[in-house]
Every structure is written in structure tokens, then in C-alpha cells.
Design a protein around this motif. Structure first.
Motif, PDB file in Angstrom:
ATOM      1  N   PHE A  41       0.864  -1.192   0.000  1.00  0.00           N
ATOM      2  CA  PHE A  41       0.000   0.000   0.000  1.00  0.00           C
ATOM      3  C   PHE A  41       0.893   1.232   0.000  1.00  0.00           C
ATOM      4  O   PHE A  41       1.899   1.270   0.722  1.00  0.00           O
ATOM      5  N   GLN A  42       0.556   2.199  -0.821  1.00  0.00           N
ATOM      6  CA  GLN A  42       1.273   3.482  -0.797  1.00  0.00           C
ATOM      7  C   GLN A  42       0.235   4.604  -0.811  1.00  0.00           C
ATOM      8  O   GLN A  42      -0.820   4.467  -1.427  1.00  0.00           O
ATOM      9  N   VAL A  43       0.539   5.698  -0.117  1.00  0.00           N
ATOM     10  CA  VAL A  43      -0.285   6.901  -0.223  1.00  0.00           C
ATOM     11  C   VAL A  43       0.647   8.037  -0.635  1.00  0.00           C
ATOM     12  O   VAL A  43       1.722   8.209  -0.054  1.00  0.00           O
ATOM     13  N   LEU A  44       0.230   8.737  -1.684  1.00  0.00           N
ATOM     14  CA  LEU A  44       1.074   9.835  -2.185  1.00  0.00           C
ATOM     15  C   LEU A  44       0.244  11.113  -2.280  1.00  0.00           C
ATOM     16  O   LEU A  44      -0.954  11.060  -2.494  1.00  0.00           O
ATOM     17  N   LEU A  45       0.900  12.247  -2.067  1.00  0.00           N
ATOM     18  CA  LEU A  45       0.285  13.551  -2.314  1.00  0.00           C
ATOM     19  C   LEU A  45       1.098  14.157  -3.442  1.00  0.00           C
ATOM     20  O   LEU A  45       2.305  14.364  -3.263  1.00  0.00           O
ATOM     21  N   LYS A  46       0.395  14.415  -4.597  1.00  0.00           N
ATOM     22  CA  LYS A  46       1.155  14.677  -5.812  1.00  0.00           C
ATOM     23  C   LYS A  46       2.124  13.504  -5.915  1.00  0.00           C
ATOM     24  O   LYS A  46       1.704  12.391  -5.719  1.00  0.00           O
ATOM     25  N   ASP A  47       3.357  13.658  -6.092  1.00  0.00           N
ATOM     26  CA  ASP A  47       4.257  12.502  -6.243  1.00  0.00           C
ATOM     27  C   ASP A  47       5.007  12.198  -4.964  1.00  0.00           C
ATOM     28  O   ASP A  47       5.833  11.302  -4.919  1.00  0.00           O
ATOM     29  N   LYS A  48       4.661  12.919  -3.884  1.00  0.00           N
ATOM     30  CA  LYS A  48       5.426  12.723  -2.638  1.00  0.00           C
ATOM     31  C   LYS A  48       4.834  11.546  -1.858  1.00  0.00           C
ATOM     32  O   LYS A  48       3.611  11.491  -1.623  1.00  0.00           O
ATOM     33  N   ASP A  51      -0.636  12.396   8.726  1.00  0.00           N
ATOM     34  CA  ASP A  51      -0.521  13.524   9.656  1.00  0.00           C
ATOM     35  C   ASP A  51      -0.805  14.845   8.940  1.00  0.00           C
ATOM     36  O   ASP A  51      -0.485  14.982   7.748  1.00  0.00           O
ATOM     37  N   ASN A  52      -1.398  15.757   9.672  1.00  0.00           N
ATOM     38  CA  ASN A  52      -1.725  17.077   9.099  1.00  0.00           C
ATOM     39  C   ASN A  52      -2.348  16.966   7.716  1.00  0.00           C
ATOM     40  O   ASN A  52      -1.793  17.470   6.729  1.00  0.00           O
ATOM     41  N   PRO A  53      -3.449  16.258   7.647  1.00  0.00           N
ATOM     42  CA  PRO A  53      -4.080  16.031   6.348  1.00  0.00           C
ATOM     43  C   PRO A  53      -4.544  17.344   5.709  1.00  0.00           C
ATOM     44  O   PRO A  53      -4.945  18.277   6.403  1.00  0.00           O
ATOM     45  N   LEU A  54      -4.452  17.419   4.391  1.00  0.00           N
ATOM     46  CA  LEU A  54      -4.946  18.585   3.654  1.00  0.00           C
ATOM     47  C   LEU A  54      -6.368  18.271   3.193  1.00  0.00           C
ATOM     48  O   LEU A  54      -6.594  17.278   2.493  1.00  0.00           O
ATOM     49  N   LEU A  55      -7.303  19.088   3.590  1.00  0.00           N
ATOM     50  CA  LEU A  55      -8.700  18.807   3.248  1.00  0.00           C
ATOM     51  C   LEU A  55      -9.042  19.274   1.835  1.00  0.00           C
ATOM     52  O   LEU A  55      -8.433  20.214   1.313  1.00  0.00           O
ATOM     53  N   TRP A  56     -10.037  18.577   1.257  1.00  0.00           N
ATOM     54  CA  TRP A  56     -10.570  18.933  -0.067  1.00  0.00           C
ATOM     55  C   TRP A  56     -11.740  19.887   0.160  1.00  0.00           C
ATOM     56  O   TRP A  56     -12.602  19.630   1.011  1.00  0.00           O
ATOM     57  N   TRP A  57     -11.745  21.017  -0.595  1.00  0.00           N
ATOM     58  CA  TRP A  57     -12.797  22.015  -0.405  1.00  0.00           C
ATOM     59  C   TRP A  57     -13.532  22.281  -1.711  1.00  0.00           C
ATOM     60  O   TRP A  57     -12.937  22.202  -2.799  1.00  0.00           O
ATOM     61  N   PRO A  58     -14.806  22.657  -1.641  1.00  0.00           N
ATOM     62  CA  PRO A  58     -15.541  23.025  -2.855  1.00  0.00           C
ATOM     63  C   PRO A  58     -14.992  24.319  -3.448  1.00  0.00           C
ATOM     64  O   PRO A  58     -14.345  25.111  -2.778  1.00  0.00           O
ATOM     65  N   ASN A  59     -15.291  24.532  -4.746  1.00  0.00           N
ATOM     66  CA  ASN A  59     -14.871  25.747  -5.458  1.00  0.00           C
ATOM     67  C   ASN A  59     -15.292  26.983  -4.669  1.00  0.00           C
ATOM     68  O   ASN A  59     -16.434  27.112  -4.273  1.00  0.00           O
ATOM     69  N   GLY A  60     -14.303  27.867  -4.411  1.00  0.00           N
ATOM     70  CA  GLY A  60     -14.622  29.096  -3.678  1.00  0.00           C
ATOM     71  C   GLY A  60     -14.311  28.999  -2.197  1.00  0.00           C
ATOM     72  O   GLY A  60     -14.273  30.007  -1.494  1.00  0.00           O
ATOM     73  N   GLY A  92     -11.637  26.866  -1.014  1.00  0.00           N
ATOM     74  CA  GLY A  92     -10.277  26.394  -0.727  1.00  0.00           C
ATOM     75  C   GLY A  92      -9.749  25.540  -1.861  1.00  0.00           C
ATOM     76  O   GLY A  92     -10.302  25.546  -2.964  1.00  0.00           O
ATOM     77  N   LYS A  93      -8.718  24.779  -1.566  1.00  0.00           N
ATOM     78  CA  LYS A  93      -8.070  23.983  -2.620  1.00  0.00           C
ATOM     79  C   LYS A  93      -8.645  22.553  -2.678  1.00  0.00           C
ATOM     80  O   LYS A  93      -9.448  22.178  -1.837  1.00  0.00           O
ATOM     81  N   GLN A  94      -8.152  21.813  -3.657  1.00  0.00           N
ATOM     82  CA  GLN A  94      -8.643  20.431  -3.847  1.00  0.00           C
ATOM     83  C   GLN A  94      -7.463  19.464  -3.916  1.00  0.00           C
ATOM     84  O   GLN A  94      -7.234  18.833  -4.944  1.00  0.00           O
ATOM     85  N   PRO A  95      -6.706  19.343  -2.787  1.00  0.00           N
ATOM     86  CA  PRO A  95      -5.581  18.404  -2.814  1.00  0.00           C
ATOM     87  C   PRO A  95      -6.099  16.971  -2.997  1.00  0.00           C
ATOM     88  O   PRO A  95      -7.089  16.575  -2.372  1.00  0.00           O
ATOM     89  N   ILE A 137      -6.169   4.736  -7.004  1.00  0.00           N
ATOM     90  CA  ILE A 137      -7.261   5.698  -7.113  1.00  0.00           C
ATOM     91  C   ILE A 137      -6.803   7.022  -6.506  1.00  0.00           C
ATOM     92  O   ILE A 137      -5.843   7.052  -5.735  1.00  0.00           O
ATOM     93  N   LYS A 138      -7.503   8.079  -6.878  1.00  0.00           N
ATOM     94  CA  LYS A 138      -7.235   9.380  -6.261  1.00  0.00           C
ATOM     95  C   LYS A 138      -8.401   9.687  -5.323  1.00  0.00           C
ATOM     96  O   LYS A 138      -9.562   9.488  -5.691  1.00  0.00           O
ATOM     97  N   ILE A 139      -8.077  10.157  -4.118  1.00  0.00           N
ATOM     98  CA  ILE A 139      -9.138  10.505  -3.159  1.00  0.00           C
ATOM     99  C   ILE A 139      -8.910  11.925  -2.654  1.00  0.00           C
ATOM    100  O   ILE A 139      -7.802  12.468  -2.778  1.00  0.00           O
ATOM    101  N   GLY A 140      -9.955  12.510  -2.096  1.00  0.00           N
ATOM    102  CA  GLY A 140      -9.842  13.814  -1.448  1.00  0.00           C
ATOM    103  C   GLY A 140     -10.374  13.652  -0.034  1.00  0.00           C
ATOM    104  O   GLY A 140     -11.374  12.938   0.178  1.00  0.00           O
ATOM    105  N   LEU A 141      -9.692  14.273   0.918  1.00  0.00           N
ATOM    106  CA  LEU A 141     -10.110  14.109   2.322  1.00  0.00           C
ATOM    107  C   LEU A 141     -11.114  15.200   2.669  1.00  0.00           C
ATOM    108  O   LEU A 141     -10.796  16.393   2.620  1.00  0.00           O
TER     109      LEU A 141
END
Ligand code: BMA
Length: 890
Positions: A275-282, A303-312, A314-317, A337-341
Motif C-alpha cells: 500500500f502506498q499513499v502519495l500527495l502529488k508525487d510525494k 498527519d496534518n491532512p490537507l482537506l478537499w474544499w468546494p470551489n470558492g 479552498g483547494k482540492q488536494p 485511485i485518487k481521493i480527497g479528504l
């Protein structure tokens, strides 16, 4: 007009560039031709799964009608329509009234066949799957004359284990498509409870796109064919069959992912899963574990997860969750797969009127602003990636944060969801049910279970999907159906939409909210109480348009909780009208123009068909235009204005009203409809206006007599300090008075900022007033312009009139414009001496898109407009360019 003559692949590329003209295509023909079908959105496989080996069965096939002898050249994935167009057996069904001339196709049964080579090496693989991503709809699949299977669902991605049927050397695959019309009749005949007729020949049994049978905005092209990719996929040793991720975000400092992998083993080997989890390629996390059971569960924390936000907001990591089945060091199979938190929930709280309805994202109640989406082409296999991106990007540019995929259409291609993931567009996702009444017959329920399983497993990882919704308007039709047909029962309805579908969806996607229907009124779905529609749930409001109510009705009825449908109609862009009409057709309510408006039945002298309804509303609101082109301009402006009145009323009512999704974003053919982007994706006046009425910060006024109440709506999660400025003026250019005040717009709120009473300034002379209260002698001379400004920057501006547009004492605004090149940009500066209403910039003979359009210009104001897209070279642009305003239209 386009005629599809015998096209090879290059021909086809030119074809879609004819269809989607925006793409500058000269230099792409050579290189792209080979990747042609990859650009067709439904022709892509983007499920993140690897294969050990594959034989791509897309491409050249033979096809013919069962009752004909001559085979023709088809290119799969396709529908029989696209293939018949390509071989020149069909005229363009969209041109004029050709729709009638092509209806013979749906009455035939069709077959497709091709041969392919299999090598001995390929046959050595442990598992060989015939992977069919989309068969429309009643299909029989034969491999080397062996029946592989019979299918009856356009939406299911089928897999058939066919290794035993394959041979080294030449093999043949043959697929027969039976008539869905005959199949519906047979099913209805078999089911005693079906005692009603469906004039379209459709039936709830048909698990396919409902709008193909024709809709009140849609052409009738009953397709069939191999509409999505088909291949032989081979696997060795083992295969990951499913990857699911559940999120636990209770601790904002540490996100916990529960990852479940399901797999199949074809050889007795000691294997591991990594199992691997990557953010962008990190790389964020990695772990490996031996596989013991056929389902492996692992917890991975971030740790310190980046949340996914709707348009307007915040960002959509997006995090990548990658899994690999390992045999020692070598990868046997992988899936990612790609997921958003994020957390998304439906919030319902009791209140004095019933219960609220809202969507909470990351624990914040959000105002959902956006549109309803319908299939973007009646022949979906022609849809390109580019076109999807253009339509969806136009939503982002209009400050939308939600799209409802409507239940009479299609589950969209992966690119749709990926775009929404990457741009924060939440999806209200109907399951494709819009053709009731429904009977809970077991074989049907089994077909539904398989469909929901296939669809939910394919789409559940997309963070943009906010909720699953059971159907479109089936609950709201039940009171009438149960009255009209004694065999229609709530029991059956509930077995389908309150049991089978939600239970199946929850099996594979337990954390995503489910809403049984749109609209759904949990407190009074049988519409027994007076407030059945506003006491709870979402609402489809058609009092304006279908109900004939004036636009002001929206502002007078802010009692609804979440408006998931409201709409009006207007013509497509002039260039689009030129694409499906001859010059003689371009007169109001001509046979061809009426043909391209499916609203209302065209029975003899019926006064309620779409184009007449538009004309009626126009006569009620605007001065009658003096030319065909001006009729199109005013009709589009009226549509935009109507949706503006509604949307602003709903946004002013936040948080009592928590959503406004107008009907509809797009079209599946060139037509008059509620769309803001026409069939070619061309921006109509409504879409420009949507950019403004969906602006994160909105200043919006409501006129009652001579009083104007002004609200400040702030959708952002940060409060905003600003200055409210207003000017009361006459259309002859004189300023009457002005005012300004500092205002505070709390985060995520709507605030009444000012209540301005202009009775003394614009009130009617008492001696003029009669019992009819329709004297506008004074009020028609005035308008109020107002804006919110912060640090010299205008956050939002607006104008309110004291009477209907047709009564405004508009004067010639003396519009001026100046076109300049600025680097590779073309800039147009537009100014006016006096107030100019609904200024339209355009080209006489072709389509063009600007950074803004259909705006009001105040006296002495200069707006700087950028050219965004043009279908003509610059020289031609300057020759054709014009700017006009409402006063020029009559
Ligand atoms: C609602 C939608 C669609 C329809 C639209 C416009 O009913 O659900 O079915 O096209 O209104 O009439």
C-alpha cells in the motif's frame, strides 16, 4: 450544413473539429489521429487498474441491420447512429427537421462483428476477461459462435471469463442488439402490474438513458451499440478486483484511512500487497503485508491532512492510494485511485416549519450554487475530452460549486468526475431513474442491484460526489400514479428507492449520503399538507415557466429549503441557429424553429408550446424586438434576468435556503431550452449572468414599490469588510442622489445591509394613482445602481429597476468601443454616455466569447472586456464586431 460522408479516421477528426470548433486543429491532425478515440471521453478506460496483457477490440468493426445483407464499416466505441452518419447512410439528424427522417433506425435490430488474432503466448495467461464497458442495451454476445452472455443494461461494466472460448489464430466476436422497444413491450406484457402506456415506447424496465426517447428539451435518437470500450484483458497469478478507502477525519491533525483490497488468486503462490499513499508525487505512507484472505484491510494514517474544499472555499488536494500485488519483487497487478479528504453530510434539523435541508462540507453548511446537467450529446460516443473540459470549466468560471447529474441521462465518463475533483465542483448524483412508475419485480431488482454495484464501485472514490440520489421526480409523481393506477404502490416504490438501491450503494460506499429522490419531501411525500413542498427536503420549482408565474414569484416565495430545479427557456446562440436552419427558417415560430423546441405538445393551435411561452413572457416583460436577431438577444436576456431574480432571492435567504441549481447547464442537440451553454458549448446570456449572480460576494436588491432592500451575501469562510455605495439616477443621465456606508459581511452569510426608501424621489404623483396601481409614470424614469467596494476594488455591483424592462424610459446610451491588441490578448473598451441596459458584444456572422457580456453600463463608465474565444481570425473579427444594448432591440 455538415453531412457525414464516408469518413476515415482523419475525416472523423475533421468531423469533431467541425462539431467542436474551438480546438485550433491544424497542427494536431498528423499526431493525434492515432490517439483519436482516446480523446472521445466515453472511449477511455481510466480505472487505475493495470492488465498483464490486453487485446484492444476497439476500432474497425463491421455492422449492419439484422434484416439487411450488406455489412458496413463501423468504428467502435460508437452507436449505430454515429456509424451510419460516418458511412453516409444518414443526413445530420440535427439539421432542420431531419429528426423525423431518421426514426427508421430505432425500429431495426443491429449487429456488429469483427475478427482478431490470438497468439499462443496470450492464451497462456491464467485469466482472460472479455471486458465490455458499455453495451447499449439489449445485447447478445457471441465468441466464435458460442453465446457468452445476454445483457440488458447500458450502464453496467460487464466482465466475462472467456479463456475457454478462445483459440490460437483467428477468432470472431459478434454482438447483436435487439430492439429496446420490442423488449419493453415483452417486459410490460410479462408484468401484470404494468397497466399503463408509455407514449414514448419507454418502460421503467429499460436500464438505459431515458432522455434518448425524447424529452422536453431533447431530440429522439434511440441509440444502440458498443458505446464504450471493449477489450480482452489478461491476468497472471492474481488480480486486485477492488480497492476501497474509508476516511476518518475526526482528528483534524491525523486522518485515518481504512483501505480494503479484494483480490483473486489464479496460481498457488505466496504473495504480498503493498500500500502506498502519495500527495502529488510525494510518498506519504507505505506498508506491505502478506495476503492471507481474499480481502485485506489496512489502516493508514496521514498527519496534518490537507482537506478537499468546494470551489470558492479552498483547494482540492488529491491523495493517490496505490496498491500492488507482489510476487517477490515483481508486480503481478496494481490498482490506484485518487481521493480527497473531506466530510460531506446532509444536515436536517427540526424547525418551526418542519425541518431544514442542507449540505455540510467539512462541518460547514454551504450554499450549493450551480446547475442541472443533462447528457451533452444525443450521441454520447462523439463527446470529446475537450468538450467536457470546456463545459465544466465554464461552470468553474461561473463560480458554481455544484452540478446535479440528472436522473434521465448517463453516468458520465471518468474525465467528468476527475475534473470536478480537481476544481471543487460537488456532484449531486442521481441514479438513472426518471421513467416510472416502478414495480419491484425480482428480475428487475437484480438488474438494478448489478447496476448500482457496478456504478458505485467505479465512482465512489471521487471526492466531488457529494451524495447519491435515488431518482428524478419519481416520488413527486407517486401521489398521481397511485391514484391513476391501482397496481402502483408505495411498497414497490420503497423496495426500489428506499431498500434495493440505498442498501446496495451502502454495501460499497457506506459513508456517502443517500437521498431517495429529487425532489424528496421526507415530512410529507404524499403532498397531504399545505406546505408539503416547503416544510422539508429539496424542491423542483416550476411555477415560473410551466406554471406561467412571473419572475417576481421567486422572490415572493423564499420558503423552500433547497431548490434543486428551477428554470426558464431561451434560444441557442445565433451561430448555432444558423447551423441547423436555412435562411427562410429564421423567423419566429417557423416550423423548423418550433421543431427545435420540445417543450409542450404541438397539437393543433396549442398555445402552450415552448416558443410561444417564451413570446408570452417576453410580451409581459420586454418591448417586442424589431428583428429576428434582436428577438434572440432579448429572449436570452430575459432568460438570464429570470434566473437572476430567482437565484439572488435564494442566496439572500441563506441559511433558510441552502441551494439553487438552475435547470439546465447544457443541451444534447441544438435546441431552445433552459440551458446556459448551448449544444456547441457556446455561452448564452444566462451563463454570463450566472458568473455574476453566483459571485462569492454578491450585493443584491429587492424592490417593493419605491423601497429597495439591499443584501450583502458572502459565501466565503472569511468575513469581509466593505463599503456599500449606491446611486439613484434617471435614464436621461441625471444623478438624483447617492449614499455609502461601511458594511461588514460575516463569513458564510447573507446580511440585510440597507433599506432605502425613495418614495419622495421616484414615487408616483398621488393624482396619477388609480385602483389598478399600474402607474409607472415616475418610476420608469429611474434606476438604482449599487456596489460593494473594498480597497477600491469592486466586489459586486448590481442595478435595480422600479418597473418592468419594457416600461423603462431608456435613452440612446451612445455606446462607444475601442478594440486594441495587448500582447496576444484582444481588449475591447466599451463606454456609454447614458445608462445602457444588457450591453451585448458580438460578431454579426459568427460566435465569439468575451470575459463579460450582457452587463449594464452606467453613464461615463468604461468596461474593459477581453476576447476569450473566437471562431474567426482577428481581421474578420473587427469587421463583424458590434456592440448594442436593449434600447437598440425595439
Ligand atoms: C424537470 C426535469 C426534467 C425536465 C425539466 C424541464 O422535470 O426533471 O425532467 O426536462 O423539468 O421541464
Amino acid at each position: 450544413m455538415y453531412h457525414f460522408r464516408s469518413m476515415n479516421r482523419i475525416g472523423l477528426l475533421v468531423l469533431f473539429n467541425l462539431v467542436y470548433p474551438y480546438i485550433i486543429f491544424t497542427d494536431v491532425i498528423a499526431t493525434e489521429a492515432s490517439k483519436l478515440d482516446k480523446r472521445f471521453a466515453f472511449a477511455q478506460i481510466r480505472d487505475g487498474s493495470s492488465v498483464t496483457a490486453e487485446i484492444d477490440l476497439n476500432g474497425d468493426w463491421q455492422f449492419k441491420a439484422i434484416d439487411e445483407d450488406k455489412w458496413m464499416d463501423g468504428i467502435v466505441p460508437s452507436t449505430v447512429w454515429t456509424d451510419l452518419l460516418r458511412v453516409g447512410r444518414l443526413e445530420d439528424p440535427f439539421y432542420r427537421n431531419n429528426e423525423f427522417k431518421v426514426q427508421w433506425i430505432e425500429k431495426k435490430e443491429w449487429e456488429y462483428q469483427r475478427t482478431f488474432q490470438i497468439t499462443a503466448d496470450f492464451l497462456k495467461h491464467d485469466k482472460i476477461i472479455l471486458d465490455c464497458r458499455g453495451l447499449d442495451t439489449i445485447a447478445e454476445i457471441y465468441l466464435n459462435d458460442h453465446l457468452v452472455s445476454k445483457t440488458q443494461n447500458m450502464f453496467i461494466e460487464y466482465e466475462f471469463d472467456v479463456k475457454p472460448l478462445l483459440q490460437v489464430g483467428e477468432n470472431q466476436i459478434h454482438i447483436i442488439f435487439r430492439s429496446i422497444l420490442e423488449w419493453n413491450k415483452q417486459q410490460n406484457a410479462l408484468e401484470q402490474k404494468v397497466i399503463w402506456d408509455n407514449e414514448k415506447g419507454n418502460s421503467f424496465f429499460a436500464r438505459r438513458e431515458g432522455s434518448d426517447f425524447g424529452w422536453d428539451w431533447g431530440v429522439r435518437l434511440l441509440t444502440c451499440g458498443i458505446w464504450r470500450p471493449i477489450r480482452l484483458a489478461a491476468y497472471h497469478i492474481g488480480r486486485i478486483t477492488d480497492l476501497a478507502v474509508r476516511q476518518n477525519l475526526t482528528n483534524p491533525k491525523k486522518a485515518v484511512l481504512d483501505v480494503t483490497v479484494e483480490w483473486q488468486q489464479f496460481k498457488d503462490k505466496k504473495l504480498n500487497v503493498e500500500f502506498q499513499v502519495l500527495l502529488k508525487d510525494k510518498l506519504i505512507a507505505r506498508m506491505k503485508t502478506p495476503v492471507t484472505t481474499d480481502q485485506i484491510k489496512k489502516q493508514i494514517s496521514i498527519d496534518n491532512p490537507l482537506l478537499w474544499w468546494p470551489n470558492g472555499w479552498g483547494k482540492q488536494p488529491l491523495y493517490t492510494v496505490r496498491t500492488a500485488l507482489l510476487d517477490g519483487k515483481s508486480v503481478v497487478h496494481s490498482k490506484e485511485i485518487k481521493i480527497g479528504l473531506r466530510t460531506i453530510e446532509i444536515s436536517r434539523e427540526k424547525d418551526s416549519r418542519g425541518e431544514t435541508f442542507g449540505i455540510k462540507v467539512n462541518r460547514n453548511l454551504i450554499f450549493c450554487k450551480g446547475v442541472n446537467w443533462v447528457p451533452a450529446d444525443a450521441l454520447p460516443d462523439r463527446l470529446t475530452e475537450d468538450h467536457y473540459q470546456h463545459l465544466l470549466r465554464s461552470c468553474v468560471e461561473a463560480n458554481m460549486n455544484m452540478i446535479r447529474i440528472w436522473g434521465g441521462g448517463l453516468y458520465e465518463p471518468d474525465i467528468f468526475y476527475e475534473f470536478c475533483n480537481e476544481h471543487g465542483i460537488m456532484i449531486w448524483h442521481d441514479f438513472m431513474f426518471a421513467v416510472g412508475p416502478y414495480i419491484a419485480n425480482e428480475s428487475y431488482l437484480e438488474n438494478v442491484r448489478q447496476e448500482i454495484t457496478s456504478v458505485v464501485r467505479r465512482l465512489r472514490h471521487h471526492p466531488s460526489i457529494a451524495l447519491w440520489c435515488g431518482n428524478n421526480e419519481q416520488e413527486s409523481n407517486m401521489p398521481a400514479w397511485t391514484k391513476d393506477y391501482k397496481t402502483v404502490t408505495w411498497e414497490d416504490y420503497d423496495r426500489v428507492f428506499h431498500e434495493t438501491i440505498p442498501q446496495t450503494a451502502a454495501l460499497y460506499d457506506p459513508d456517502r449520503p443517500y437521498w431517495p429522490s429529487s425532489p424528496h419531501h421526507p415530512l410529507d411525500r404524499k403532498k397531504e399538507g399545505p406546505d408539503w413542498e416547503s416544510a422539508s427536503g429539496d424542491a423542483h420549482l416550476w411555477d415560473v415557466w410551466h406554471g406561467g408565474e412571473p419572475f417576481i414569484w421567486y422572490a415572493q416565495h423564499p420558503e423552500f429549503r433547497f431548490i434543486s430545479e428551477y428554470g426558464f427557456q431561451s434560444p441557442p446562440v445565433m451561430e448555432t441557429i444558423r447551423s441547423f436552419t436555412g435562411p427562410d427558417d429564421r423567423v419566429l415560430n417557423s416550423y423548423v424553429l418550433d421543431h427545435h423546441n420540445k417543450a409542450g405538445k404541438k397539437s393543433r393551435g396549442n398555445q402552450d408550446i415552448g416558443n410561444i411561452r417564451i413570446a408570452n413572457y417576453m410580451a409581459g416583460n420586454f418591448a417586442i424586438p424589431n428583428s429576428f436577431e434582436n428577438w434572440i438577444y432579448v429572449a436570452q436576456v430575459m432568460h438570464g434576468e429570470g434566473m437572476k431574480v430567482g437565484t439572488e432571492a435564494y442566496r439572500r435567504s441563506f441559511p433558510d435556503v441552502t441551494g439553487a441549481l438552475y435547470w439546465q447547464l447544457n443541451d444534447n442537440w441544438p435546441t431552445f431550452s433552459g440551458s446556459s451553454l448551448d449544444y456547441y458549448g457556446r455561452w448564452k446570456a444566462l451563463h454570463y449572468m450566472a458568473c455574476r449572480f453566483f459571485n462569492p460576494v454578491l450585493v443584491s436588491g429587492f424592490v417593493e414599490g419605491t423601497t429597495v432592500k439591499i443584501w450583502g451575501v458572502n459565501d466565503q469562510l472569511l468575513q469581509t469588510k466593505a463599503t456599500l455605495k449606491w446611486i439613484l439616477s434617471r435614464f436621461d443621465g441625471t444623478e438624483v442622489k447617492r449614499g455609502e456606508q461601511p458594511v461588514m459581511l460575516p463569513a458564510n452569510s447573507s446580511t440585510l445591509l440597507a433599506e432605502l426608501d425613495f418614495e419622495k424621489d421616484v414615487g408616483e404623483k398621488p393624482e396619477y394613482i388609480t385602483y389598478r396601481k399600474d402607474c409607472y409614470e415616475s418610476r420608469r424614469q429611474y434606476y438604482l445602481s449599487y456596489s460593494l467596494v473594498r480597497a477600491g476594488q469592486e466586489l459586486s455591483s448590481n442595478v435595480s429597476f422600479f418597473t418592468l424592462q419594457k416600461y423603462l424610459a431608456l435613452e440612446d446610451p451612445e455606446l462607444q468601443h475601442d478594440i486594441k491588441k495587448d500582447g496576444d490578448q484582444l481588449i475591447i473598451k466599451v463606454s456609454a454616455q447614458r445608462f445602457a441596459a444588457y450591453v451585448e458584444l458580438g460578431l454579426k456572422e459568427s460566435y465569439v466569447r468575451f470575459s463579460d457580456n450582457y452587463f449594464h453600463l452606467l453613464p461615463g463608465e468604461t468596461k474593459t472586456i477581453r476576447l476569450i474565444e473566437s471562431e474567426v481570425p482577428i481581421a474578420e473579427f473587427e469587421k463583424q464586431f458590434y456592440v448594442k444594448s436593449l434600447v437598440d432591440s425595439y
